[in-house]
Design a protein around this motif. Structure first.
Motif, PDB file in Angstrom:
ATOM      1  N   ASN A 231      32.162  21.251  -3.552  1.00 15.77           N
ATOM      2  CA  ASN A 231      31.463  22.447  -3.530  1.00 15.77           C
ATOM      3  C   ASN A 231      31.807  23.802  -4.189  1.00 15.77           C
ATOM      4  O   ASN A 231      31.364  24.555  -4.428  1.00 15.77           O
ATOM      5  CB  ASN A 231      31.164  22.848  -2.151  1.00 15.77           C
TER       6      ASN A 231
ATOM      7  N   LYS B 249      35.899  18.586   0.201  1.00 12.63           N
ATOM      8  CA  LYS B 249      34.754  19.642   0.260  1.00 12.63           C
ATOM      9  C   LYS B 249      34.847  20.644  -0.731  1.00 12.63           C
ATOM     10  O   LYS B 249      33.935  21.346  -1.418  1.00 12.63           O
ATOM     11  CB  LYS B 249      34.792  20.471   1.486  1.00 12.63           C
TER      12      LYS B 249
ATOM     13  N   VAL C  82      36.034  31.992  -0.015  1.00 13.28           N
ATOM     14  CA  VAL C  82      35.983  31.120   0.898  1.00 13.28           C
ATOM     15  C   VAL C  82      36.806  29.822   0.415  1.00 13.28           C
ATOM     16  O   VAL C  82      37.432  29.155   1.133  1.00 13.28           O
ATOM     17  CB  VAL C  82      34.255  30.633   1.102  1.00 13.28           C
TER      18      VAL C  82
ATOM     19  N   THR D 243      38.656  29.728   9.928  1.00 13.02           N
ATOM     20  CA  THR D 243      37.413  29.069  10.004  1.00 13.02           C
ATOM     21  C   THR D 243      36.413  30.254  10.533  1.00 13.02           C
ATOM     22  O   THR D 243      35.183  30.023  10.143  1.00 13.02           O
ATOM     23  CB  THR D 243      37.442  28.010  11.338  1.00 13.02           C
TER      24      THR D 243
ATOM     25  N   ILE E 123      35.351  31.912   7.293  1.00 12.75           N
ATOM     26  CA  ILE E 123      34.389  31.122   6.618  1.00 12.75           C
ATOM     27  C   ILE E 123      33.086  31.173   7.052  1.00 12.75           C
ATOM     28  O   ILE E 123      32.000  31.143   6.559  1.00 12.75           O
ATOM     29  CB  ILE E 123      35.019  29.537   6.378  1.00 12.75           C
ATOM     30  N   LYS E 124      32.923  30.974   8.504  1.00  8.81           N
ATOM     31  CA  LYS E 124      31.720  31.077   9.290  1.00  8.81           C
ATOM     32  C   LYS E 124      31.020  32.235   9.060  1.00  8.81           C
ATOM     33  O   LYS E 124      29.714  32.285   8.913  1.00  8.81           O
ATOM     34  CB  LYS E 124      31.811  30.901  10.558  1.00  8.81           C
ATOM     35  N   GLU E 125      31.663  33.433   8.955  1.00 11.67           N
ATOM     36  CA  GLU E 125      31.197  34.692   9.025  1.00 11.67           C
ATOM     37  C   GLU E 125      30.890  35.344   7.561  1.00 11.67           C
ATOM     38  O   GLU E 125      29.931  36.040   7.359  1.00 11.67           O
ATOM     39  CB  GLU E 125      32.029  35.735   9.752  1.00 11.67           C
ATOM     40  N   LYS E 126      31.439  34.615   6.613  1.00 10.85           N
ATOM     41  CA  LYS E 126      31.476  35.131   5.016  1.00 10.85           C
ATOM     42  C   LYS E 126      31.318  33.796   4.362  1.00 10.85           C
ATOM     43  O   LYS E 126      31.871  33.480   3.390  1.00 10.85           O
ATOM     44  CB  LYS E 126      32.737  35.835   4.610  1.00 10.85           C
ATOM     45  N   SER E 127      30.167  32.978   4.657  1.00 10.48           N
ATOM     46  CA  SER E 127      30.062  31.689   3.940  1.00 10.48           C
ATOM     47  C   SER E 127      29.768  31.742   2.655  1.00 10.48           C
ATOM     48  O   SER E 127      30.066  31.036   1.815  1.00 10.48           O
ATOM     49  CB  SER E 127      29.225  31.109   4.666  1.00 10.48           C
ATOM     50  N   ASP E 128      29.347  32.886   2.105  1.00 11.21           N
ATOM     51  CA  ASP E 128      29.186  33.200   0.657  1.00 11.21           C
ATOM     52  C   ASP E 128      29.949  33.935  -0.116  1.00 11.21           C
ATOM     53  O   ASP E 128      29.926  34.051  -1.156  1.00 11.21           O
ATOM     54  CB  ASP E 128      27.539  33.770   0.450  1.00 11.21           C
ATOM     55  N   ASN E 129      31.222  34.345   0.522  1.00 10.15           N
ATOM     56  CA  ASN E 129      32.012  35.149  -0.094  1.00 10.15           C
ATOM     57  C   ASN E 129      32.853  34.228  -1.096  1.00 10.15           C
ATOM     58  O   ASN E 129      33.158  33.111  -0.926  1.00 10.15           O
ATOM     59  CB  ASN E 129      33.255  35.653   0.962  1.00 10.15           C
TER      60      ASN E 129
END
Length: 221
Positions: free
Chosen positions: A203, A199, A173, A161, A164-170
């Motif tokens: 997405n 999700k 993910v 988690t 995902i929060k720190e690299k949301s565009d990676n």
């Protein structure tokens, strides 16, 4: 010598004999379970049977997940099949030291060699020593993967988690989300796992793990 009894004594003897031999039968009859008690016991037995079936279903589901994960890692670790694999590609150097890169690469190598305890220990050291490194999110990602492999599912969810929060565009993910869903299934949290997989399917339709997420979703829905 013949013993004779008066009618009164004979009646008393007959009554005593009946009391001795008939009363236990009456008592036993009173101890027999009633129809409602028998019905309740049947319901309890059915519940226990359902719980056992659910447990077996979850165990079979986890085994299938492990097989799927092994297939994904086999592909992702093959430079010929996936040259851009997260397992073989280190994020672009941004001025980090040689020792920093060497330690990070060692962590990943140990993970790929299935040495999850050693990899986790080195990752913990890396995160502690190089806490300002741009590689920290990736180290946390692998730390979460190690915990998943070692059966520490709650810790794995927490770390993935964070990634995902720190690299949301990676690009990785979706894989982190898939791992979270697998952790949730291992914890028998099917409801949250279903939400996580929804999700991914909503997405990340172009992700490499979309097909795996769809298969897993169909298995648990």
């Amino acid at each position: 010598m013949i013993v004779t009894y008066s009618p009164n004594i004979r009646s008393l003897l007959i009554a005593f004999i009946m009391l001795v031999f008939i009363t236990p039968v009456t008592t036993c009859a009173k101890n027999e379970p009633s129809a409602s008690e028998i019905n309740l016991q049947k319901q309890i037995d059915n519940i226990k049977k359902s719980e056992l079936q659910l447990h077996n279903y979850i165990m079979n589901l986890q085994n299938e997940i492990y097989i799927i994960r092994d297939q994904i890692e086999l592909i992702s670790n093959s430079p010929l099949l996936n040259k851009q694999s997260f397992h073989t590609k280190t994020p672009q150097n941004d001025g980090r030291s040689l020792k920093e890169k060497e330690l990070y690469d060692l962590c990943i190598k140990m993970f790929n060699d299935h040495k999850y305890i050693e990899s986790k220990n080195h990752l913990a050291n890396f995160i502690d020593v190089y806490n300002n490194s741009s590689l920290i999110p990736y180290a946390i990602f692998y730390y979460g993967k190690c915990n998943y492999k070692l059966g520490r599912f709650k810790e794995s969810i927490d770390q993935l988690t964070i990634f995902i929060k720190e690299k949301s565009d990676n690009e990785h993910v979706p894989e982190a989300m898939l791992l979270i869903a697998e952790n949730q299934i291992a914890l028998n949290n099917i409801s949250d796992a279903t939400k996580t997989l929804r999700k991914i399917l909503k997405n990340h339709k172009n992700s490499d793990i979309y097909g795996t997420a769809q298969k897993l979703f169909n298995m648990i829905k």
